[in-house]
Design a protein around this motif. Structure first.
Motif, short mmCIF file in Angstrom:
data_model
loop_
_atom_site.label_atom_id
_atom_site.label_comp_id
_atom_site.label_asym_id
_atom_site.label_seq_id
_atom_site.Cartn_x
_atom_site.Cartn_y
_atom_site.Cartn_z
N UNK A 1 0.85 -1.19 0.00
CA UNK A 1 0.00 0.00 0.00
C UNK A 1 0.89 1.24 0.00
N UNK A 2 0.49 2.27 -0.76
CA UNK A 2 1.30 3.48 -0.80
C UNK A 2 1.44 4.09 0.60
N UNK A 3 2.66 4.34 1.01
CA UNK A 3 2.91 5.00 2.29
C UNK A 3 4.33 5.58 2.26
N UNK A 4 4.43 6.85 2.52
CA UNK A 4 5.71 7.56 2.47
C UNK A 4 5.85 8.36 3.76
N UNK A 5 6.83 7.99 4.61
CA UNK A 5 6.99 8.66 5.91
C UNK A 5 7.16 10.16 5.76
N UNK A 6 7.94 10.57 4.78
CA UNK A 6 8.18 12.01 4.61
C UNK A 6 6.89 12.72 4.22
N UNK A 7 6.17 12.10 3.30
CA UNK A 7 4.89 12.66 2.85
C UNK A 7 3.90 12.77 4.02
N UNK A 8 3.84 11.73 4.84
CA UNK A 8 2.91 11.72 5.97
C UNK A 8 3.29 12.75 7.02
N UNK A 9 4.58 12.92 7.23
CA UNK A 9 5.05 13.91 8.21
C UNK A 9 4.72 15.33 7.73
N UNK A 10 4.94 15.58 6.45
CA UNK A 10 4.63 16.91 5.89
C UNK A 10 3.13 17.19 5.97
N UNK A 11 2.31 16.18 5.67
CA UNK A 11 0.85 16.33 5.76
C UNK A 11 0.42 16.66 7.18
N UNK A 12 0.98 15.93 8.12
CA UNK A 12 0.63 16.15 9.53
C UNK A 12 1.05 17.55 9.98
N UNK A 13 2.22 18.00 9.55
CA UNK A 13 2.67 19.36 9.90
C UNK A 13 1.65 20.39 9.35
N UNK A 14 1.19 20.18 8.12
CA UNK A 14 0.28 21.14 7.50
C UNK A 14 -1.13 21.10 8.10
N UNK A 15 -1.59 19.90 8.43
CA UNK A 15 -2.97 19.74 8.89
C UNK A 15 -3.15 19.99 10.38
N UNK A 16 -2.13 19.60 11.17
CA UNK A 16 -2.24 19.74 12.62
C UNK A 16 -1.66 21.07 13.07
N UNK A 17 -0.84 21.65 12.18
CA UNK A 17 -0.33 22.99 12.47
C UNK A 17 1.01 22.98 13.17
N UNK A 18 1.78 21.89 13.01
CA UNK A 18 3.10 21.85 13.64
C UNK A 18 4.08 22.76 13.00
#
Length: 473
Positions: A456-473
Motif C-alpha cells: 500500500x502506498x505509504x511515504x513517511x516524509x509525505x505523511x510527516x509533511x501532511x501532519x505538519x500542515x494539517x495539525x499545524x506543527x
C-alpha cells in the motif's frame, strides 16, 4: 568446465522455468523457498534445450543437454557474465557491503563521480541508474541475470564507473559470481538478517566471502573502527586500505562541528564542510573519500565534490514545519542504526526540547532485534511511539508487543503503542511544540507499507509533511 559450451547457441538464460522458451538454458538453482531441480521437467516442456543442475533428474529427455555442476547458482553467474559480454570487466565496478551505510556510500559515490563529469551507473536498494536513466529497484542486490543485463546496458551507455550495494544474501547465494570488481568497501557489521543467516558468525562470513574473492588488482577498503573491519581483509588478495575516526589509518577523519544541516570535519588533516550529518555519516564520507582517491581522483577534486553532497533519499532527511518543529526521516531499522541516528540528534540538540521517536520493526524478519530497537529508542528519546513498519504476514500488534518487551518498566510512561503508522506520525506531531524534534525511523526511502503481501502506498516524509500542515506543527 567450459562456460561457452553451456551457453553456445542459447536463446536466453533462465532460472525460472515459467520463463523458458525454445532454446533456453535452464539453471536449476536451489533457493531458500523452492528448489529449481523440481522444475526441470517444466523447463523442458516450455522449450529449454539445455539444463544446468547439481543432480540429474530421474528421467532425461532425448535431445536435451544436461550439465551436472557443483553449484548451479555460481555457474549461472559465470554464464550470465559471459552471455552479456563480461560487462563488469569493461567498467570500474565498486561493491559496498556491511549492515549500515551501503545505500549512502554507493549513491553518493555515484553522485560524486557523475558531478565530476564521468558517466556512471548505480545498483542500489533505492534505484538502479544507467547514466541518468532511472530503473526501479526491487532488491538490494539483483539476481545474476538482472545484474549482468544492467551492467551491459551501462557499458552500452558509456559508463566508466558503477557503484553497487552488495547484500549478504547476494553473496551467500552467489548472485555476484562472475562479476569483476575493482574495489570493495566494508562499512560495519551489527545484528541484522539473522532470520536468514541464523548466527552473527554466518552473517560476518558472508560479508567476508566478498573480500576473499576480490582480485589482486582491486582495492579492499575497510572500517578500522569496526571490530570486524580487519577480519574482512584476512584472506583477501586485494590491496588493503583502511579508514577511521579513532585510529591512524590510510584515510583518517575527525568531526569538528555538527549541526542539523551539516558538519565540519577534517579528512587527512584537510578541512571540509558537508551537508551530511552525524558520526555515522562521517564514516560514510571517509569511505567515499577513500574509494574516490583509490579510483584515481586527486585530494582536491574529492574534497571539492564531497562538499556538495547531500544525503541519499530517506537517510537523515529533514522535514521542517512552519512552526519550528524539526522532523527527521531515516531508514534506521536495526538497533545499531537507530542508536546511531538518535545519538547524532542528541549530540546536536540543546536538550531544552523534546525528542519524539516513531519506530516499528518489519515482519517476517529477525525478531530478536525488536526489543533491542525499542530499548535503544526509549533510552535515547523523551517519548517513544511504537508502531507498525512493514508487518508483511505477521500481525503488527504482536510485533509491537515484542518491541515493547525491551522497554524497562520505569520507562513505560514514555511509551505509546499505536498500530496505525499514519496515526502514530500524526500523534507525534500533535505532541510536539516549537523547537521539538520528531524522528520517524524504519522506512526511509520506501514509498509503501507491505501488509499481507500487498504493498500500500505509504511515504513517511509525505505523511510527516501532511501532519505538519494539517495539525499545524
Amino acid at each position: 568446465m567450459d562456460i561457452n559450451e553451456i551457453i553456445n547457441g542459447a536463446k536466453d538464460l533462465q532460472f525460472d522455468s515459467r520463463k523458458c522458451q525454445e532454446g533456453s538454458v535452464f539453471f536449476a538453482v536451489r533457493g531458500t523457498q523452492v528448489d529449481g531441480h523440481e522444475y526441470i521437467a517444466k523447463a523442458v516442456e516450455n522449450g529449454a534445450s539445455t539444463i544446468v543442475c547439481e543432480r540429474l533428474p530421474e528421467r532425461q529427455t532425448p535431445g536435451v543437454r544436461y550439465f551436472v555442476v557443483d553449484n548451479s547458482a555460481e555457474v549461472l553467474g559465470l554464464a550470465a557474465s559471459e552471455y552479456y559480454g563480461n560487462p563488469s570487466e569493461k567498467l570500474h565496478l565498486v561493491g559496498v557491503t556491511g549492515t549500515n551505510g551501503k545505500t549512502t556510500i554507493a549513491t553518493l559515490l555515484y553522485r560524486l563521480f557523475t558531478d565530476a563529469g564521468y558517466v556512471c551507473g548505480l545498483l542500489s536498494t533505492i534505484e538502479n541508474i544507467i547514466g541518468k536513466k532511472v530503473v526501479p529497484s526491487t532488491h538490494t542486490t539483483g539476481d545474476q541475470l538482472e545484474l549482468n543485463s544492467l551492467l551491459a546496458q551501462m557499458v552500452e551507455a558509456g559508463c566508466e564507473y558503477a557503484f553497487m550495494e552488495v547484500s549478504s544474501h547476494a553473496i551467500d547465494q552467489d548472485r555476484i559470481a562472475g562479476l569483476h570488481f575493482d574495489g570493495g568497501i566494508f562499512t560495519n557489521l551489527t545484528q541484522d538478517h539473522l532470520d536468514y543467516h541464523k548466527t552473527l558468525a554466518n552473517y560476518r562470513d558472508a560479508k567476508k566471502k566478498f573480500f576473499d574473492n576480490l582480485p589482486a588488482t582491486a582495492f579492499a577498503l575497510t572500517n578500522l573502527d569496526d571490530k570486524n573491519g580487519m577480519v574482512m581483509l584476512q584472506n583477501t588478495k586485494a590491496v588493503k586500505k583502511t579508514y577511521s575516526l579513532k585510529h591512524d589509518a590510510d584515510f583518517k577523519g575527525r568531526v569538528m562541528e555538527s549541526y542539523f544541516d551539516g558538519m565540519e570535519m577534517k579528512i587527512n588533516d584537510k578541512a571540509v564542510s558537508t551537508f551530511l550529518v552525524g558520526r555515522f555519516n562521517a564514516y560514510n564520507l571517509l569511505a567515499i573519500y577513500g574509494a574516490a582517491a583509490l579510483l584515481g581522483m586527486t585530494e582536491e577534486e574529492v574534497l571539492q565534490e564531497v562538499s556538495k553532497l547531500h544525503s541519499a533519499s530517506g537517510r537523515f532527511q529533514m522535514v521542517s514545519s512552519k512552526d519550528g518543529i524539526v522532523g527527521i526521516v531515516d531508514y534506521a531499522h536495526t538497533p545499531d542504526a537507530l542508536e546511531n541516528v538518535l545519538s547524532t540528534i542528541n549530540e546536536i540538540r540543546t536538550h531544552n526540547e523534546m525528542l519524539i521517536t516513531v519506530a516499528g520493526a518489519g515482519g517476517n524478519r529477525d525478531a530478536d532485534k525488536r526489543p533491542k530497537m525499542a530499548a535503544a529508542a526509549v533510552r535515547l528519546s523523551d517519548r517513544l511511539i511504537i508502531t507498525s513498519d512493514n508487518p508483511r504476514f505477521e500481525e503488527p500488534e504482536e510485533i509491537i508487543r515484542q518491541m515493547k518487551a525491551g522497554v524497562p518498566g520505569e520507562c513505560y510512561n514514555k511509551v505509546l503503542c499505536i498500530t496505525d503508522r499514519r496515526e502514530a506520525i500524526r500523534t507525534a506531531v500533535a505532541l510536539a511544540k516549537r523547537g521539538d524534534i520528531i524522528l520517524v525511523a524504519g522506512k526511509g526511502h520506501e514509498t509503501y507499507q507491505d501488509i499481507k503481501g500487498v504493498k500500500h502506498h505509504f511515504d513517511d516524509r509525505e505523511e510527516l509533511e501532511k501532519a505538519f500542515n494539517e495539525i499545524g506543527g
